[in-house]
Design an enzyme around this catalytic site. Structure first.
Site, PDB file in Angstrom:
ATOM      1  N   CYS A  37       1.005   1.511   5.172  1.00  0.00           N
ATOM      2  CA  CYS A  37       0.714   0.173   4.623  1.00  0.00           C
ATOM      3  C   CYS A  37      -0.757  -0.206   4.781  1.00  0.00           C
ATOM      4  O   CYS A  37      -1.112  -1.391   4.742  1.00  0.00           O
ATOM      5  CB  CYS A  37       1.615  -0.885   5.257  1.00  0.00           C
ATOM      6  N   THR A  56       3.477   3.949   1.813  1.00  0.00           N
ATOM      7  CA  THR A  56       4.454   4.044   2.889  1.00  0.00           C
ATOM      8  C   THR A  56       5.237   5.339   2.738  1.00  0.00           C
ATOM      9  O   THR A  56       5.097   6.062   1.743  1.00  0.00           O
ATOM     10  CB  THR A  56       5.397   2.831   2.917  1.00  0.00           C
ATOM     11  N   ASP A  75       0.848  -1.192   0.000  1.00  0.00           N
ATOM     12  CA  ASP A  75       0.000   0.000   0.000  1.00  0.00           C
ATOM     13  C   ASP A  75       0.887   1.247   0.000  1.00  0.00           C
ATOM     14  O   ASP A  75       1.872   1.313  -0.729  1.00  0.00           O
ATOM     15  CB  ASP A  75      -0.934  -0.049   1.218  1.00  0.00           C
ATOM     16  N   ALA A  78       9.323  -1.510   6.959  1.00  0.00           N
ATOM     17  CA  ALA A  78       8.367  -1.871   5.910  1.00  0.00           C
ATOM     18  C   ALA A  78       9.061  -2.771   4.891  1.00  0.00           C
ATOM     19  O   ALA A  78      10.258  -2.617   4.621  1.00  0.00           O
ATOM     20  CB  ALA A  78       7.828  -0.620   5.228  1.00  0.00           C
ATOM     21  N   ILE A  79       8.301  -3.710   4.336  1.00  0.00           N
ATOM     22  CA  ILE A  79       8.801  -4.604   3.300  1.00  0.00           C
ATOM     23  C   ILE A  79       7.895  -4.458   2.087  1.00  0.00           C
ATOM     24  O   ILE A  79       6.669  -4.553   2.203  1.00  0.00           O
ATOM     25  CB  ILE A  79       8.805  -6.080   3.749  1.00  0.00           C
ATOM     26  N   GLY A 123      12.417  -3.406  -1.954  1.00  0.00           N
ATOM     27  CA  GLY A 123      13.001  -4.107  -0.822  1.00  0.00           C
ATOM     28  C   GLY A 123      12.417  -3.735   0.518  1.00  0.00           C
ATOM     29  O   GLY A 123      11.295  -4.104   0.849  1.00  0.00           O
ATOM     30  N   PHE A 124      13.173  -2.949   1.315  1.00  0.00           N
ATOM     31  CA  PHE A 124      12.751  -2.685   2.691  1.00  0.00           C
ATOM     32  C   PHE A 124      13.114  -1.257   3.079  1.00  0.00           C
ATOM     33  O   PHE A 124      13.930  -0.594   2.427  1.00  0.00           O
ATOM     34  CB  PHE A 124      13.431  -3.665   3.657  1.00  0.00           C
ATOM     35  N   HIS A 131       9.079   7.370   3.096  1.00  0.00           N
ATOM     36  CA  HIS A 131      10.534   7.354   3.176  1.00  0.00           C
ATOM     37  C   HIS A 131      11.009   8.751   3.539  1.00  0.00           C
ATOM     38  O   HIS A 131      10.404   9.752   3.121  1.00  0.00           O
ATOM     39  CB  HIS A 131      11.171   6.946   1.846  1.00  0.00           C
TER      40      HIS A 131
END
Length: 371
Positions: free
Chosen positions: A180, A81, A79, A149-150, A162-163, A83
């Protein structure tokens, strides 16, 4: 044993990061590089995965602009997220071999790397099966909170995305979204849990070790150092009359508009290179002020990608001071800040202008603040 090259890139604009990720993926697919792990930080940005629901984006466009947060749609799973600085984003670019061609196993292995890294710091995290990511607290507990988060993408068993591990992340920015799509739990960071900020490079090193162990790769140093460059925002005027100098590169060098840029020569500091480039490209000898902005990106479209690390500066030009272009440019124009932002093709150059305006105190600032 196969090799794994870890690239620690520092700050990367999100759009530039997607380009870097794709360049490395193309190079891996063509056998030009081995498996690679890109570790970096992004400026504040909200990313929407393939399953994102717009109602999970809580902030208006106006609020996002005021907070300096961009929005990007991506092809990763999941969903919405966030950064931002202080968060380590990892892009594993792995060609999964036969014994590892299992999507669930790959996701579990990425989670293991994060779990083992957190354990080094005394944080005993876990997986909550119904929710993606890495968590502190148990499912159903009122204190359940996500720390990483992944979101992965796999095409022909080549992995991208990735993550994102919250180290010293600015957590209030998560209030702009339903992270998410999970409304029942919160978000945390290593800093919040441990009560003090952490060294991001040290956490990156821990992640790199665990990725090498879990994915059975012998760590290999990157080939060659990044190309060091500088950018210089040349400004003049005050208030609504503030202007930015744009110079157009000659056709043989791309023919696009830009602020002043150049390479750092051997034995030079970035500040010395910025002052030299300013004089060579404009004929002006002026003080240059650092903008606390260094970012990485891929140069051109070559494979494997050529990495560049660029440091930004600003200089103020007195009214009436003539500008003499060097041989790399064939035209110049003093333009409003908004026009410069619209015209420049590269994300890092636009960010340098935003920071230059902020360093001058906004549109109403004057030159003395820079000296």
């Amino acid at each position: 044993m196969k090799t794994l090259t870890v690239y620690r890139l520092g700050q990367v604009e999100y759009g530039d990061g997607l380009t870097l990720m794709q360049r490395f993926a193309d190079a891996r697919r063509e056998g030009l590089v081995g498996d690679s792990l890109l570790l970096l930080e992004h400026p504040p940005v909200l990313t929407l995965g393939r399953g994102a629901k717009r109602e999970n984006l809580l902030a208006s466009t106006e609020r996002l602009q005021a907070e300096g947060v961009e929005v990007f749609e991506t092809n990763r799973g999941g969903d919405v997220t966030y950064h931002g600085p202080g968060q380590i984003v990892g892009y594993p670019i792995f060609q999964l071999m036969d014994e590892r061609r299992d999507v669930r196993r790959y996701v579990r292995d990425v989670e293991r790397c994060v779990l083992q890294t957190l354990a080094e710091y005394g944080l005993h995290a876990n997986i909550i099966p119904k929710w993606p990511g890495v968590w502190l607290g148990e499912e159903g507990a009122p204190d359940a909170r996500k720390i990483a988060a992944i979101g992965v993408h796999i095409s022909r068993w080549l992995t991208t995305h990735g993550f994102a591990l919250n180290v010293n992340t600015h957590l209030p920015h998560f209030n702009l979204i339903v992270p998410c799509g999970i409304r029942e739990a919160g978000v945390t960071s290593m800093q919040r849990e441990l009560g003090h900020p952490l060294s991001v490079p040290e956490v990156e090193e821990a992640l790199a070790r665990h990725f090498c162990t879990v994915f059975e790769g012998e760590r290999q140093a990157p080939t060659g150092a990044p190309l060091k460059t500088v950018s210089v925002v040349l400004m003049r005027g005050q208030g609504p009359d503030a202007r930015v100098l744009l110079a157009r590169r000659i056709p043989e060098r791309g023919g696009f508009w830009q602020i002043l840029t150049g390479r750092v020569e051997a034995g030079e500091s970035a500040a010395q290179a910025a002052a030299r480039e300013l004089e060579e490209e404009t004929g002006l000898r002026l003080p240059v002020t650092p903008l606390d902005y260094r970012h990485a990106f891929a140069l051109g479209e070559q494979l494997p990608p050529r990495l560049v690390e660029e440091t930004a500066f600003v200089a103020w030009c007195p009214e009436g001071q003539p500008v003499r272009l060097g041989p790399e440019h064939d035209a110049q124009e003093w333009v409003e800040v908004s026009t410069a932002l619209e015209r420049l093709p590269f994300l890092g150059l636009r960010e340098a202008i935003r920071r230059a305006v902020k360093a001058m105190g906004g549109a109403a600032s004057s030159a003395p603040a820079l000296t």
